[in-house]
Design an enzyme around this catalytic site. Structure first.
Site, PDB file in Angstrom:
ATOM      1  N   ASP A  58       0.828  -1.208   0.000  1.00 24.50           N
ATOM      2  CA  ASP A  58       0.000   0.000   0.000  1.00 24.50           C
ATOM      3  C   ASP A  58       0.862   1.258   0.000  1.00 24.50           C
ATOM      4  O   ASP A  58       2.040   1.237   0.364  1.00 24.50           O
ATOM      5  CB  ASP A  58      -0.952   0.014   1.200  1.00 24.50           C
ATOM      6  CG  ASP A  58      -0.222  -0.140   2.533  1.00 24.50           C
ATOM      7  OD1 ASP A  58       0.783  -0.874   2.586  1.00 24.50           O
ATOM      8  OD2 ASP A  58      -0.660   0.463   3.531  1.00 24.50           O
ATOM      9  N   GLU A 113      -0.638  -1.890   5.238  1.00 29.27           N
ATOM     10  CA  GLU A 113       0.260  -1.847   6.394  1.00 29.27           C
ATOM     11  C   GLU A 113       0.232  -0.479   7.058  1.00 29.27           C
ATOM     12  O   GLU A 113       0.421  -0.366   8.269  1.00 29.27           O
ATOM     13  CB  GLU A 113       1.692  -2.184   5.955  1.00 29.27           C
ATOM     14  CG  GLU A 113       2.691  -2.297   7.109  1.00 29.27           C
ATOM     15  CD  GLU A 113       3.237  -0.975   7.605  1.00 29.27           C
ATOM     16  OE1 GLU A 113       3.515  -0.869   8.819  1.00 29.27           O
ATOM     17  OE2 GLU A 113       3.378  -0.030   6.795  1.00 29.27           O
TER      18      GLU A 113
END
Length: 396
Positions: free
Chosen positions: A83, A141
């Site tokens: 991400d 995350e």
């Protein structure tokens, strides 16, 4: 150097340009936490093209791929996150983010590219592999509750014996591998506070309960909790990162909203600060009979490496030609939801140096000008790969 070790190093060198191009593709097309759509599709397609068993939508947007070696053995999991962050990029790179307000400012694009190419290299070696490799591509995350915990609940660790992961680390020189036995990264908690005073005209402060003055007193005194309530040998950080009281220049604010972060390594300090912050807030507001709202949100637990697996990573890293230094470092106050994996099974997390020695200025993680030396991608893949080979050899 063993035959498999040399084969792995040669394949990763051969695929280095493809690794870089993959990283740049992900860098140009960042997706925020819990909003990842195209990135996991690309990851899944890459593994399927290699013939790996692939499961999508794991715990949300995660992808898990499995490579079964030609010989029976243990199962090793390797994890990379994918991400991006809500930051507008200012690097000026030719492969700069195409989307304003989104940027890979933490190296997750490199993590993903490294793991994909490692999977490609291992695929060519699969007949000689003495075990199974599970490639965990984790979403979200950067934003609690994170993707790790939901992927674990969705079975990503089923049958796994050990897990390894790395973070490309811009502040550390290229060629360094850094880790620690026990705590490596901190628990990352959030505090959310509203001080409710009584607003009024700026010319008549005696008619008000000035929430801005109370907020200033609270923030100043907050640091005394770390300085005077926490054992100086046990690291802790309390930081207010946001304060908001939107009013004209001549209006005393009715209320002030604040939010910040608390970082600790041990449950004792974590619980103490959770309690003492509210006690300080309560005492501050009592001065003028103001009111408050307080929320302490527990985020990721600390990343706590397992001793044997940490020694294993260090021994494997020593075998890599491009690794110049392998060292134990002090714990880092940053947070990482790799912590959840280590709560479930043995494993270790480490930093791969990504600082270009020729750069005059290195920008920190989460900065609009953040960048990495792309030579670190191959080093990260090689250390993870060597640790896998060594684990198979040691346990079979």
């Amino acid at each position: 150097m063993t035959t498999l070790q040399q084969q792995l190093a040669d394949l990763l060198k051969h695929y280095e340009e493809e690794t870089i191009q993959l990283r740049r593709h992900f860098h140009e097309n960042p997706e925020l936490s819990f909003e990842e759509v195209e990135t996991p599709k690309t990851i899944a397609a890459f593994h399927r093209a290699l013939g790996h068993e692939v499961r999508e939508g794991v715990g949300g947007n995660g992808v898990v791929a499995k490579l079964v070696g030609g010989k029976p053995g243990k199962t090793v999991a390797l994890r990379a996150d994918f991400d991006a962050l809500a930051i507008t990029e200012e690097t000026g790179l030719p492969f700069q983010s195409k989307i304003k307000g989104r940027m890979h400012a933490c190296g997750h694009d490199g993590h993903t590219a490294s793991l994909l190419i490692l999977a490609k290299a291992f695929n060519q070696m699969k007949d000689d592999l003495e075990g199974t490799i599970v490639f965990i591509h984790q979403h979200a995350e950067e934003l609690a509750p994170g993707g790790a915990i939901s992927m674990i609940r969705d079975g990503c660790l089923e049958g796994v014996d050990v897990i390894f992961g790395t973070h490309l680390w811009a502040p550390s020189d290229l060629g360094k591998v850094q880790t620690a036995k026990g705590p490596l990264m901190a628990a990352a908690d959030g505090i959310y506070i509203t001080i409710k005073g009584k607003g009024g005209h700026g010319s008549n402060p005696s008619d008000t309960k000035d929430s801005i003055v109370l907020a200033a007193q609270f923030i100043t005194n907050l640091q005394q909790l770390v300085a005077r309530r926490i054992n100086p040998l046990r690291p802790a950080v309390v930081s207010i990162g946001h304060i908001e009281a939107l009013n004209p220049f001549n209006v005393i604010a009715d209320q002030v909203y604040m939010k910040g972060t608390v970082r600790t390594f041990h449950e004792e300090e974590r619980s103490l600060l959770e309690h003492e912050i509210e006690e300080l807030l309560k005492a501050t507001c009592y001065l003028t009979k103001a009111d408050y709202e307080y929320e302490y949100v527990r985020g990721y637990p600390p990343v706590v490496n397992h001793d044997a697996e940490t020694e294993h990573i260090m021994a494997s890293a020593e075998k890599i030609a491009d690794v110049e230094t392998v060292e134990i470092v002090d714990p880092n106050m940053g947070g990482e939801d790799f912590a959840y994996f280590l709560e479930e099974i043995p494993g270790a997390f480490f930093f791969t140096g990504a600082k270009n020695p020729d750069w005059e200025e290195v920008y920190p993680h989460h900065h609009p000008k953040f960048d990495i030396d792309e030579r670190s991608l191959r080093i990260a893949a090689n250390v993870l790969g060597q640790a896998t080979l060594d684990y198979f050899a040691k346990n079979n």
